[in-house]
Design an enzyme around this catalytic site. Structure first.
Site, mmCIF file in Angstrom:
data_model
loop_
_atom_site.group_PDB
_atom_site.id
_atom_site.type_symbol
_atom_site.label_atom_id
_atom_site.label_comp_id
_atom_site.label_asym_id
_atom_site.label_seq_id
_atom_site.Cartn_x
_atom_site.Cartn_y
_atom_site.Cartn_z
ATOM 1 N N ASP A 180 0.807 -1.223 0.000
ATOM 2 C CA ASP A 180 0.000 0.000 0.000
ATOM 3 C C ASP A 180 0.839 1.271 0.000
ATOM 4 O O ASP A 180 0.430 2.295 0.553
ATOM 5 C CB ASP A 180 -0.971 0.014 1.199
ATOM 6 C CG ASP A 180 -1.917 -1.161 1.174
ATOM 7 O OD1 ASP A 180 -2.251 -1.641 0.072
ATOM 8 O OD2 ASP A 180 -2.326 -1.620 2.261
ATOM 9 N N LYS B 187 1.747 2.252 -4.989
ATOM 10 C CA LYS B 187 2.303 1.700 -6.235
ATOM 11 C C LYS B 187 1.371 1.983 -7.412
ATOM 12 O O LYS B 187 1.817 2.329 -8.500
ATOM 13 C CB LYS B 187 2.528 0.179 -6.100
ATOM 14 C CG LYS B 187 3.519 -0.198 -5.011
ATOM 15 C CD LYS B 187 3.664 -1.703 -4.875
ATOM 16 C CE LYS B 187 2.418 -2.394 -4.356
ATOM 17 N NZ LYS B 187 2.038 -2.043 -2.974
ATOM 18 N N GLY C 157 -4.537 -4.350 -3.845
ATOM 19 C CA GLY C 157 -5.521 -3.306 -4.122
ATOM 20 C C GLY C 157 -4.746 -2.066 -4.499
ATOM 21 O O GLY C 157 -4.117 -1.450 -3.644
ATOM 22 N N HIS C 158 -4.718 -1.738 -5.782
ATOM 23 C CA HIS C 158 -3.921 -0.604 -6.256
ATOM 24 C C HIS C 158 -4.864 0.510 -6.699
ATOM 25 O O HIS C 158 -5.643 0.337 -7.629
ATOM 26 C CB HIS C 158 -3.016 -1.046 -7.415
ATOM 27 C CG HIS C 158 -2.013 -2.078 -7.006
ATOM 28 N ND1 HIS C 158 -1.179 -2.720 -7.881
ATOM 29 C CD2 HIS C 158 -1.697 -2.579 -5.778
ATOM 30 C CE1 HIS C 158 -0.407 -3.571 -7.219
ATOM 31 N NE2 HIS C 158 -0.718 -3.501 -5.942
ATOM 32 N N GLN D 279 1.985 -5.981 -3.249
ATOM 33 C CA GLN D 279 2.436 -6.088 -1.852
ATOM 34 C C GLN D 279 3.742 -5.285 -1.667
ATOM 35 O O GLN D 279 3.980 -4.367 -2.422
ATOM 36 C CB GLN D 279 2.605 -7.549 -1.409
ATOM 37 C CG GLN D 279 1.291 -8.306 -1.271
ATOM 38 C CD GLN D 279 0.725 -8.823 -2.583
ATOM 39 O OE1 GLN D 279 1.417 -9.456 -3.355
ATOM 40 N NE2 GLN D 279 -0.533 -8.557 -2.851
HETATM 41 P P1 GDP Z 1 -0.799 0.343 -3.519
HETATM 42 O O1 GDP Z 1 -1.384 -0.937 -3.034
HETATM 43 O O2 GDP Z 1 0.666 0.428 -3.258
HETATM 44 O O3 GDP Z 1 -1.144 0.658 -4.939
HETATM 45 O O4 GDP Z 1 -1.450 1.492 -2.619
HETATM 46 P P2 GDP Z 1 -3.016 1.640 -2.243
HETATM 47 O O5 GDP Z 1 -3.735 2.140 -3.437
HETATM 48 O O6 GDP Z 1 -3.526 0.416 -1.583
HETATM 49 O O7 GDP Z 1 -2.930 2.735 -1.109
HETATM 50 C C1 GDP Z 1 -2.360 3.972 -1.326
HETATM 51 C C2 GDP Z 1 -3.405 5.039 -0.987
HETATM 52 O O8 GDP Z 1 -2.785 6.292 -1.002
HETATM 53 C C3 GDP Z 1 -4.529 5.133 -2.000
HETATM 54 O O9 GDP Z 1 -5.693 5.548 -1.356
HETATM 55 C C4 GDP Z 1 -4.030 6.202 -2.971
HETATM 56 O O10 GDP Z 1 -5.082 6.853 -3.657
HETATM 57 C C5 GDP Z 1 -3.370 7.124 -2.006
HETATM 58 N N1 GDP Z 1 -2.250 7.916 -2.503
HETATM 59 C C6 GDP Z 1 -1.188 7.544 -3.259
HETATM 60 N N2 GDP Z 1 -0.294 8.554 -3.324
HETATM 61 C C7 GDP Z 1 -0.812 9.561 -2.588
HETATM 62 C C8 GDP Z 1 -0.350 10.844 -2.220
HETATM 63 O O11 GDP Z 1 0.743 11.263 -2.572
HETATM 64 N N3 GDP Z 1 -1.152 11.591 -1.416
HETATM 65 C C9 GDP Z 1 -2.379 11.164 -0.993
HETATM 66 N N4 GDP Z 1 -3.105 11.974 -0.243
HETATM 67 N N5 GDP Z 1 -2.827 9.954 -1.295
HETATM 68 C C10 GDP Z 1 -2.043 9.167 -2.073
HETATM 69 P P1 IMO Z 2 -0.917 -4.171 -2.282
HETATM 70 O O1 IMO Z 2 -0.457 -4.725 -3.602
HETATM 71 C C1 IMO Z 2 -0.930 -4.520 2.043
HETATM 72 C C2 IMO Z 2 -1.020 -8.543 3.722
HETATM 73 C C3 IMO Z 2 -2.256 -8.984 4.488
HETATM 74 C C4 IMO Z 2 -1.641 -9.911 5.485
HETATM 75 C C5 IMO Z 2 -0.544 -10.607 4.684
HETATM 76 C C6 IMO Z 2 -0.942 -11.949 4.093
HETATM 77 O O2 IMO Z 2 -2.198 -3.457 -2.348
HETATM 78 O O3 IMO Z 2 0.188 -3.385 -1.644
HETATM 79 P P2 IMO Z 2 -2.489 -12.669 2.064
HETATM 80 O O4 IMO Z 2 -3.940 -12.431 1.813
HETATM 81 O O5 IMO Z 2 -1.594 -12.157 0.987
HETATM 82 O O6 IMO Z 2 -2.174 -14.101 2.405
HETATM 83 O O7 IMO Z 2 -2.162 -11.830 3.410
HETATM 84 O O8 IMO Z 2 -0.214 -9.712 3.632
HETATM 85 N N1 IMO Z 2 -1.253 -8.070 2.349
HETATM 86 C C7 IMO Z 2 -1.178 -6.787 1.985
HETATM 87 N N2 IMO Z 2 -0.975 -5.673 2.721
HETATM 88 N N3 IMO Z 2 -1.049 -4.425 0.706
HETATM 89 C C8 IMO Z 2 -1.226 -5.529 -0.054
HETATM 90 O O9 IMO Z 2 -1.212 -5.495 -1.394
HETATM 91 C C9 IMO Z 2 -1.345 -6.779 0.585
HETATM 92 N N4 IMO Z 2 -1.547 -8.042 0.159
HETATM 93 C C10 IMO Z 2 -1.468 -8.822 1.247
HETATM 94 O O10 IMO Z 2 -2.915 -7.894 5.095
HETATM 95 O O11 IMO Z 2 -1.024 -9.183 6.503
HETATM 96 MG MG MG Z 3 -2.940 -1.603 -1.817
#
Ligand code: GDP
Ligand code: IMO
Ligand code: MG
Length: 422
Positions: free
Chosen positions: A13, A16, A40-41, A223
């Site tokens: 998270d 990415k 979840g991206h 991840q």
């Molecule tokens: P990922 O799994 O690495 O793609 O990240 P996620 O999408 O799960 O979580 C990142 C969160 O931060 C999401 O809600 C994005 O919309 C948000 N986000 C990413 N970059 C920024 C930023 O620079 N500022 C803010 N406020 N939100 C951001």
């Molecule tokens: P993105 O790509 C954050 C975490 C879960 C748990 C552990 C194992 O959005 O960054 P799993 O279901 O993979 O067996 O869970 O890994 N986890 C993540 N945490 N971002 C993710 O993906 C994750 N995918 C799995 O919360 O701790």
């Molecule tokens: Mg994510």
């Protein structure tokens, strides 16, 4: 753009999805190499929010080819839901999506086993996303998994599925869970298999031919480094190689074709699920949640938040061979003053500069903090490095220096445009 591996340098998270979306502008192909719909991206463009789980985030840009590589575990039901959802919001999905015939399938018994294992672990649970990821990779390693190529051959698929359902129903029943119906799973999967047929093929050959034609590939990591099955905080990890090497094994593109590694990290640290997070800070967590930030994109769970952990990110630079850094969510620190940065750990009176491999030891590590000045100003409108407040410039320079890689991007908001490229 050169062939680029993008990885998360923390616990997932990191943002990415947003950075992939920005970098896709200069790529021809975007490939996922590991993980499944545990990812979840988030991409936000012109106010519309998209959360990608299995499909590469590049799908939102016209003319780009997206590939789900051999190293990904695919839940066909979840994939169809994702394709339908994207189409409903106007995203074209057709010849721009390819899925490896070697990708393993996530089946209903994987999801149930994931749930049951977590339940039976009680307080020792991992806090998985319950998407069946661990059991699906388990079958792959045990050489008893079913792959996309099986799903493309109905007779072969049904035969293999029958044996697997029989085996897993015994386990599920022993755990006190309801068995799955072979007939129902067989019918629903074969029907979805027909819908997926146009997308399935040999993605290794496709990628190599594309490279021969000079196409440029972006490898979308899912991840983060500390969720890596080998290098992460085992057993509180996911079941795939989330670090840079996973991009090679998960796509069939060899290491010498890779030109650079971009590490994405938040300006602070978050983690969802169980396991140690040395810099976790309850007050800081509540502050971010109060701003509506840091809720999981896949499960909606509250993310645990902590200060920037340079011990972790420095280690991530080493494992991934990170060339460049993208720092996201800088705006999350806009009104935090002072800001703390973890520069080392202390364990049993000793100072550590490298995270211990043992989960229990990591849980006992106390962070050694350096305090830095905040900027108490919004960074959201900055589009050039010079437009950032001085204290913010100093902060990003400092955290990249101690992480040990070149700073190349800073993100100050979730939208595509909220980005400073250096
Ligand atoms: P990922 O799994 O690495 O793609 O990240 P996620 O999408 O799960 O979580 C990142 C969160 O931060 C999401 O809600 C994005 O919309 C948000 N986000 C990413 N970059 C920024 C930023 O620079 N500022 C803010 N406020 N939100 C951001
Ligand atoms: P993105 O790509 C954050 C975490 C879960 C748990 C552990 C194992 O959005 O960054 P799993 O279901 O993979 O067996 O869970 O890994 N986890 C993540 N945490 N971002 C993710 O993906 C994750 N995918 C799995 O919360 O701790
Ligand atoms: Mg994510």
């Amino acid at each position: 753009m050169a062939n680029t591996i993008l990885i998360g340098a923390q616990w997932g998270d990191e943002g990415k999805g947003k950075i992939i979306d920005v970098l896709t502008a200069k790529a021809d192909i975007v490939v996922r190499s590991q993980g499944g719909n545990n990812a979840g991206h988030t991409v936000i463009h012109r106010g519309a929010k998209y959360v990608l789980h299995l499909i590469p985030s590049g799908i939102l840009r016209r003319g780009k080819i997206c590939v789900i590589g051999n190293g990904v575990v695919v839940d066909p039901l979840a994939l169809i839901v994702e394709i339908d959802g994207l189409r409903k919001s106007g995203v074209k999905i057709g010849r721009n999506l390819l899925i490896s015939n070697c990708a393993h399938l996530v089946l209903p018994y994987h999801r149930l086993l994931d749930e049951q294992r977590e339940l039976h672990k009680g307080r020792a649970r991992i806090g998985t996303t319950k998407r069946g990821i661990g059991p699906a990779y388990g079958d792959k390693a045990a050489r008893t998994g079913l792959r996309m190529s099986d799903l493309m051959q109905p007779i072969v698929f049904s035969k293999k599925l029958q044996a697997k359902v029989l085996e897993n129903n015994r386990i599920l029943q022993a755990l006190g869970a309801k068995p799955v119906s072979f007939r129902e799973v067989n019918e629903s999967y074969l029907a979805i298999g027909e819908k997926l047929r146009p997308f399935i093929g040999n993605t290794v050959v496709y990628l190599h031919r594309a490279l021969e034609r000079g196409k440029e590939i972006l490898f979308e990591g899912a991840q983060g480094t500390f969720l890596d099955i080998d290098h992460g905080t085992y057993p509180y990890v996911t079941s795939s190689n989330t670090t840079a090497g996973g991009a090679c094994t998960g796509t069939g593109v060899p290491p010498h074709r890779m030109d650079r590694v971009v590490g994405v990290m938040k300006a602070y640290t978050t983690r969802v699920g169980e396991g140690a997070l040395p810099t976790e800070d309850r007050q800081f967590t509540e502050r971010l949640h109060g701003l509506g930030r840091e809720f999981g994109a896949t499960t909606g769970r509250k993310r645990r938040c902590g200060w920037f952990d340079a011990v972790a990110t420095r280690y991530a630079t080493m494992i991934n061979g990170t060339d460049e850094l993208a720092i996201t969510n800088l705006d999350g620190l806009d009104d935090i003053d002072p800001i703390r940065v973890c520069v080392a750990y202390r364990l049993n009176g000793k100072r550590l500069n490298v995270p211990p491999s043992d989960a229990a030891q990591l849980a006992n590590c106390k962070p050694v903090y350096k305090q830095v000045r905040g900027w108490n100003k919004s960074t959201r409108s900055a589009r050039k490095f010079s437009q950032l407040p001085l204290a913010a410039r100093n902060y990003v320079k400092y955290i990249s220096e101690i992480t040990g890689a070149k700073l190349s991007m800073i993100s100050v908001g979730p939208e595509r445009g909220d980005t400073i490229i250096l």
